[in-house]
Enzyme design. Structure first.
Site, mmCIF file in Angstrom:
data_model
loop_
_atom_site.group_PDB
_atom_site.id
_atom_site.type_symbol
_atom_site.label_atom_id
_atom_site.label_comp_id
_atom_site.label_asym_id
_atom_site.label_seq_id
_atom_site.Cartn_x
_atom_site.Cartn_y
_atom_site.Cartn_z
ATOM 1 N N GLY A 194 -2.694 4.322 -3.600
ATOM 2 C CA GLY A 194 -2.682 3.130 -4.438
ATOM 3 C C GLY A 194 -1.819 3.197 -5.680
ATOM 4 O O GLY A 194 -1.526 2.166 -6.272
ATOM 5 N N HIS A 247 0.836 -1.197 0.000
ATOM 6 C CA HIS A 247 0.000 0.000 0.000
ATOM 7 C C HIS A 247 0.871 1.247 0.000
ATOM 8 O O HIS A 247 2.065 1.202 0.285
ATOM 9 C CB HIS A 247 -0.960 0.017 1.203
ATOM 10 C CG HIS A 247 -0.353 0.535 2.462
ATOM 11 N ND1 HIS A 247 -0.354 1.874 2.782
ATOM 12 C CD2 HIS A 247 0.299 -0.087 3.468
ATOM 13 C CE1 HIS A 247 0.250 2.038 3.945
ATOM 14 N NE2 HIS A 247 0.664 0.876 4.370
ATOM 15 N N CYS A 248 0.252 2.368 -0.337
ATOM 16 C CA CYS A 248 0.891 3.682 -0.277
ATOM 17 C C CYS A 248 -0.177 4.651 0.215
ATOM 18 O O CYS A 248 -1.057 4.245 0.966
ATOM 19 C CB CYS A 248 1.473 4.086 -1.636
ATOM 20 S SG CYS A 248 0.242 4.217 -2.948
ATOM 21 N N LYS A 249 -0.112 5.886 -0.228
ATOM 22 C CA LYS A 249 -1.113 6.855 0.218
ATOM 23 C C LYS A 249 -2.470 6.596 -0.429
ATOM 24 O O LYS A 249 -3.490 6.567 0.250
ATOM 25 C CB LYS A 249 -0.652 8.284 -0.082
ATOM 26 C CG LYS A 249 -1.628 9.332 0.409
ATOM 27 C CD LYS A 249 -1.143 10.739 0.161
ATOM 28 C CE LYS A 249 -2.180 11.733 0.677
ATOM 29 N NZ LYS A 249 -1.822 13.109 0.374
ATOM 30 N N ILE A 297 -3.622 4.152 2.309
ATOM 31 C CA ILE A 297 -3.876 4.530 3.701
ATOM 32 C C ILE A 297 -4.951 5.611 3.808
ATOM 33 O O ILE A 297 -5.611 5.739 4.834
ATOM 34 C CB ILE A 297 -2.571 4.951 4.418
ATOM 35 C CG1 ILE A 297 -2.752 4.869 5.926
ATOM 36 C CG2 ILE A 297 -2.083 6.301 3.935
ATOM 37 C CD1 ILE A 297 -1.469 4.815 6.709
#
Length: 168
Positions: A130, A126-128, A154
């Site tokens: 996607g 995951h990242c901020k 997130i």
């Protein structure tokens, strides 16, 4: 400002609001430009966009609620990879996530670290929101590592699962 019309350059002086016309002659050494090039094609933009889109469509995704269910089930057969930058990771994390920033993955050192972390487990990234995690998974896929992207990252986790996680 200036514009050309049939071998003439029309100049506009905004200070005194006057026009001036200059005659232009073609340079016999240079080729005649009859039309503009396709800038996006010249720069390779459509190919890059197409490659990025095809990479993202080939990467499986899961929702943040599916991830929450997996975490709540007590499953230990996965590694939750966070590919954001260290300063973003300091702001907030999904519990149990491991930080390996995307730039490290792009430069190769992160690929080795991810291989070491997996040790037979499945990969969830995951990242901020996607996008970076999808890119990271595309790079890892080329290195023989398959993974699942967390859709919405997130930010979705904060909106749908845990509102106490700060958004930035």
């Amino acid at each position: 400002q200036g514009t050309t019309l049939s071998g003439r350059l029309l100049l506009y002086n905004a200070l005194d609001m006057t026009f001036r016309q200059l005659k232009l002659r073609p340079n016999p050494v240079r080729p005649v430009i009859e039309k503009l090039i396709d800038y996006e094609q010249f720069c390779g933009i459509p190919q890059a966009k197409a490659q990025e889109a095809s990479q993202q469509t080939q990467i499986p995704e899961m929702t943040v609620t599916q991830l929450k269910e997996l975490i709540d089930s007590g499953a230990k057969d996965f590694v939750l990879l966070d590919v954001r930058n260290p300063n973003e990771y300091q702001i907030c994390q999904i519990p149990g996530s491991v930080l390996v920033p995307l730039p490290d993955i792009e430069h190769g050192a992160g690929v080795a670290k991810v291989k070491e972390l997996l040790n037979g487990h499945r990969l969830i990234a995951h990242c901020k929101m996607g996008g970076r995690s999808a890119k990271a998974l595309g790079i890892l896929k080329e290195a023989g590592i398959e993974g699942i992207n967390v859709k919405g990252g997130i930010t979705a986790w904060s909106e749908e699962v845990d509102p106490s996680v700060p958004q930035y």
